[in-house]
Design a protein around this motif. Structure first.
Motif, PDB file in Angstrom:
ATOM      1  N   ARG A   1       0.828  -1.208   0.000  1.00  0.00           N
ATOM      2  CA  ARG A   1       0.000   0.000   0.000  1.00  0.00           C
ATOM      3  C   ARG A   1       0.867   1.265   0.000  1.00  0.00           C
ATOM      4  N   PHE A   2       1.945   1.242   0.788  1.00  0.00           N
ATOM      5  CA  PHE A   2       2.824   2.403   0.837  1.00  0.00           C
ATOM      6  C   PHE A   2       3.537   2.605  -0.496  1.00  0.00           C
ATOM      7  N   LYS A   3       4.034   1.509  -1.086  1.00  0.00           N
ATOM      8  CA  LYS A   3       4.743   1.603  -2.356  1.00  0.00           C
ATOM      9  C   LYS A   3       3.838   2.149  -3.451  1.00  0.00           C
ATOM     10  N   HIS A   4       2.594   1.703  -3.472  1.00  0.00           N
ATOM     11  CA  HIS A   4       1.670   2.156  -4.501  1.00  0.00           C
ATOM     12  C   HIS A   4       1.479   3.665  -4.430  1.00  0.00           C
ATOM     13  N   LEU A   5       1.262   4.176  -3.218  1.00  0.00           N
ATOM     14  CA  LEU A   5       1.089   5.623  -3.051  1.00  0.00           C
ATOM     15  C   LEU A   5       2.391   6.371  -3.323  1.00  0.00           C
ATOM     16  N   GLU A   6       3.522   5.803  -2.888  1.00  0.00           N
ATOM     17  CA  GLU A   6       4.812   6.434  -3.087  1.00  0.00           C
ATOM     18  C   GLU A   6       5.149   6.536  -4.576  1.00  0.00           C
ATOM     19  N   ILE A   7       4.904   5.475  -5.321  1.00  0.00           N
ATOM     20  CA  ILE A   7       5.210   5.486  -6.756  1.00  0.00           C
ATOM     21  C   ILE A   7       4.329   6.496  -7.484  1.00  0.00           C
ATOM     22  N   THR A   8       3.050   6.558  -7.129  1.00  0.00           N
ATOM     23  CA  THR A   8       2.158   7.539  -7.752  1.00  0.00           C
ATOM     24  C   THR A   8       2.646   8.959  -7.491  1.00  0.00           C
ATOM     25  N   ALA A   9       3.095   9.218  -6.259  1.00  0.00           N
ATOM     26  CA  ALA A   9       3.612  10.544  -5.932  1.00  0.00           C
ATOM     27  C   ALA A   9       4.902  10.844  -6.691  1.00  0.00           C
ATOM     28  N   LYS A  10       5.771   9.845  -6.863  1.00  0.00           N
ATOM     29  CA  LYS A  10       7.030  10.068  -7.577  1.00  0.00           C
ATOM     30  C   LYS A  10       6.785  10.322  -9.058  1.00  0.00           C
ATOM     31  N   ILE A  11       5.791   9.651  -9.638  1.00  0.00           N
ATOM     32  CA  ILE A  11       5.466   9.904 -11.048  1.00  0.00           C
ATOM     33  C   ILE A  11       5.021  11.348 -11.234  1.00  0.00           C
ATOM     34  N   THR A  12       4.201  11.843 -10.324  1.00  0.00           N
ATOM     35  CA  THR A  12       3.757  13.241 -10.403  1.00  0.00           C
ATOM     36  C   THR A  12       4.928  14.193 -10.215  1.00  0.00           C
ATOM     37  N   LYS A  13       5.813  13.874  -9.273  1.00  0.00           N
ATOM     38  CA  LYS A  13       6.982  14.726  -9.042  1.00  0.00           C
ATOM     39  C   LYS A  13       7.899  14.747 -10.272  1.00  0.00           C
ATOM     40  N   LEU A  14       8.079  13.610 -10.900  1.00  0.00           N
ATOM     41  CA  LEU A  14       8.907  13.570 -12.101  1.00  0.00           C
ATOM     42  C   LEU A  14       8.284  14.373 -13.237  1.00  0.00           C
ATOM     43  N   ASP A  15       6.957  14.416 -13.293  1.00  0.00           N
ATOM     44  CA  ASP A  15       6.286  15.281 -14.274  1.00  0.00           C
ATOM     45  C   ASP A  15       6.695  16.733 -14.072  1.00  0.00           C
ATOM     46  N   ASN A  16       6.679  17.153 -12.804  1.00  0.00           N
ATOM     47  CA  ASN A  16       7.079  18.529 -12.501  1.00  0.00           C
ATOM     48  C   ASN A  16       8.557  18.758 -12.812  1.00  0.00           C
ATOM     49  N   ASP A  17       9.400  17.751 -12.522  1.00  0.00           N
ATOM     50  CA  ASP A  17      10.823  17.883 -12.836  1.00  0.00           C
ATOM     51  C   ASP A  17      11.051  18.022 -14.339  1.00  0.00           C
ATOM     52  N   ILE A  18      10.314  17.268 -15.126  1.00  0.00           N
ATOM     53  CA  ILE A  18      10.448  17.352 -16.588  1.00  0.00           C
ATOM     54  C   ILE A  18       9.995  18.709 -17.087  1.00  0.00           C
ATOM     55  N   ILE A  19       8.889  19.215 -16.526  1.00  0.00           N
ATOM     56  CA  ILE A  19       8.407  20.541 -16.930  1.00  0.00           C
ATOM     57  C   ILE A  19       9.444  21.615 -16.593  1.00  0.00           C
ATOM     58  N   GLY A  20      10.021  21.511 -15.372  1.00  0.00           N
ATOM     59  CA  GLY A  20      11.041  22.488 -14.983  1.00  0.00           C
ATOM     60  C   GLY A  20      12.275  22.402 -15.855  1.00  0.00           C
ATOM     61  N   SER A  21      12.706  21.200 -16.190  1.00  0.00           N
ATOM     62  CA  SER A  21      13.890  21.039 -17.056  1.00  0.00           C
ATOM     63  C   SER A  21      13.616  21.563 -18.464  1.00  0.00           C
ATOM     64  N   LYS A  22      12.406  21.374 -18.954  1.00  0.00           N
ATOM     65  CA  LYS A  22      12.062  21.896 -20.285  1.00  0.00           C
ATOM     66  C   LYS A  22      12.071  23.423 -20.294  1.00  0.00           C
ATOM     67  N   GLU A  23      11.602  24.021 -19.197  1.00  0.00           N
ATOM     68  CA  GLU A  23      11.640  25.487 -19.110  1.00  0.00           C
ATOM     69  C   GLU A  23      13.086  25.985 -19.112  1.00  0.00           C
ATOM     70  N   LYS A  24      13.953  25.275 -18.360  1.00  0.00           N
ATOM     71  CA  LYS A  24      15.362  25.660 -18.363  1.00  0.00           C
ATOM     72  C   LYS A  24      15.982  25.470 -19.744  1.00  0.00           C
ATOM     73  N   LEU A  25      15.609  24.386 -20.433  1.00  0.00           N
ATOM     74  CA  LEU A  25      16.143  24.125 -21.766  1.00  0.00           C
ATOM     75  C   LEU A  25      15.715  25.218 -22.740  1.00  0.00           C
ATOM     76  N   ALA A  26      14.457  25.667 -22.622  1.00  0.00           N
ATOM     77  CA  ALA A  26      13.995  26.762 -23.486  1.00  0.00           C
ATOM     78  C   ALA A  26      14.754  28.047 -23.177  1.00  0.00           C
ATOM     79  N   GLU A  27      15.016  28.279 -21.890  1.00  0.00           N
ATOM     80  CA  GLU A  27      15.798  29.473 -21.500  1.00  0.00           C
ATOM     81  C   GLU A  27      17.208  29.402 -22.074  1.00  0.00           C
ATOM     82  N   TYR A  28      17.838  28.235 -21.974  1.00  0.00           N
ATOM     83  CA  TYR A  28      19.188  28.086 -22.526  1.00  0.00           C
ATOM     84  C   TYR A  28      19.183  28.253 -24.043  1.00  0.00           C
TER      85      TYR A  28
END
Length: 413
Positions: free
Chosen positions: A203-230
């Motif tokens: 149960r903990f892993k299921h919730l943890e993985i779902t949260a990490k997938i969402t966090k990685l979405d935000n990380d990808i969005i942030g990296s894309k913004e930095k890439l556009a800035e560069y």
């Protein structure tokens, strides 16, 4: 003279109130046949009860194969599993013992393993009452006791006093039944611990993985913004370099710091190279985040199926053995030739194999369950106890009858 008469009268009344030892023995001697009969009857009753209601006690010592649960970080650092601290921490054991000491959990296990109609199960369930629960039958074993602490004077460094096993004992009407129930309780104990561990973990892993997938979405969005800035910075720097073709030989062309006394500069070419390196790092971060996200998506598919198995089973062993089937279903339509998919597949396989080895293979009885040869209560002990009880009871009856005969008239008046 008057005082002497009162003293003599008082002593006479006191002597009359005492029971003479001679009279007591005489009374018992005249009732010797009754005393003998009652004593013999009690002996026969005691021996018969001992034979008919005989109890046989079986014992077994169950060890754990390793840390429960095995810390993942230690698995990656240690050279061998045995180097990790073994056993269950006392705080975790309190939670586990509360579970396997309850009637509800025991009934769930019996139904899950289809043991409802087993005669030994019926007798075991009858013995689990508020006065005698499974926690009194299953006793934890610690590496260090109070006597060990006195002998050692000081506990060894880097050691723990976790629960490393159980001593399980049970009394039954036959030696085979006692041995069978101790073996069953050993399986039940490990099964309950495994079930609780995987109830929390899945149960903990299921919730943890779902949260990490969402966090990685935000990380990808942030990296894309930095890439556009560069990218914008690189475009501007290229325009600057094109306007100043000799900028590469200039000491500086971009302000770094400005003070009242002086200014320091970097060349546009240097800044262009730095921006391109940062853009490359941002692209790598996006690639790694997407790769990690794909792995977590695969893991979530697996944990969805594993969690469904947990909801459908009340047996820890059944859940543990069903994990491989859940893995196969999760990767049925996946390309195992893809290294990313294969990596996740292999990781799950290793985790499942380690868990089965730890919980189902290494967690076992190191002594017993024993097959008792003698009764819990010996015939000689029963003979002496019943003879003594019968003799005392017969003497009391004889003296009570003599007292009743002597005082019956007085009591009736």
């Amino acid at each position: 003279m008057k005082k002497q008469e009162e003293f003599t009268q008082h002593n006479t009344e006191y002597d009359e109130g005492l029971i003479s030892l001679t009279d007591l023995l005489s009374t018992l001697w005249h009732a010797r046949r009754m005393i003998t009969g009652i004593t013999v009857a009690c002996i026969a009753l005691g021996l018969g009860s001992t034979l008919f209601f005989a109890k046989y006690k079986s014992e077994g010592f169950l060890q754990f194969g390793g840390p429960i649960p095995l810390p993942a970080e230690k698995m990656t650092k240690m050279k061998d599993v045995k180097e990790a601290a073994t056993g269950i921490q006392l705080s975790d054991y309190k939670r586990y013992s509360a579970a396997f000491g309850s009637r509800g959990r025991f009934d769930d296990y019996v139904r899950a393993t289809k043991l409802d109609n087993t005669p030994s199960i019926a007798s075991l369930r009858a013995n689990i009452t508020s006065e005698k629960s499974l926690n009194t039958i299953i006793v934890p074993i610690f590496p260090f006791t109070k006597l060990d602490a006195k002998d050692l004077m000081e506990q060894p460094k880097e050691s723990s006093n976790n629960v490393i096993g159980f001593r399980i004992s049970y009394e039954a009407s036959t030696p085979e039944e006692a041995q069978r129930i101790v073996a069953l309780l050993g399986r039940y104990t490990v099964d309950t611990i495994v079930y609780l561990i995987y109830t929390d973990a899945l149960r903990f892993k299921h919730l943890e993985i779902t949260a990490k997938i969402t966090k990685l979405d935000n990380d990808i969005i942030g990296s894309k913004e930095k890439l556009a800035e560069y990218g914008r910075r690189i475009s501007n720097l290229k325009q600057i370099v094109s306007r100043y073709p000799k900028s590469e030989v200039q000491a500086a062309s971009q302000v770094v710091t400005v003070t009242d006394e002086n200014s320091r500069y970097l060349s546009p070419v240097t800044q262009l190279m730095s921006a391109e390196i940062e853009a490359s790092a941002a692209e790598e971060a996006i690639y790694q985040a997407k790769r990690e996200q794909q792995q977590y998506l695969l893991l979530r598919d697996y944990y969805d199926l594993a969690k469904a198995e947990l909801d459908a089973n009340k047996s820890g062993e059944a859940v543990l053995r069903a994990l491989e089937a859940s893995k196969e279903r999760a990767f049925k339509n996946k390309n195992l030739n893809d290294e990313l998919v294969k990596e996740v597949y292999n990781k799950i396989t290793v985790d499942n194999q380690n868990s089965i080895n730890l919980y189902l293979e290494k967690s076992r009885f190191i002594a017993g369950p024993s097959l008792p040869e003698n009764r819990t209560t010996r015939l000689s002990t029963a003979l002496v106890a019943s003879a003594l009880l019968g003799f005392v009871l017969a003497c009391l009856i004889a003296l009570s009858r003599k007292w009743w005969v002597a005082n019956r008239t007085q009591l009736s008046n």
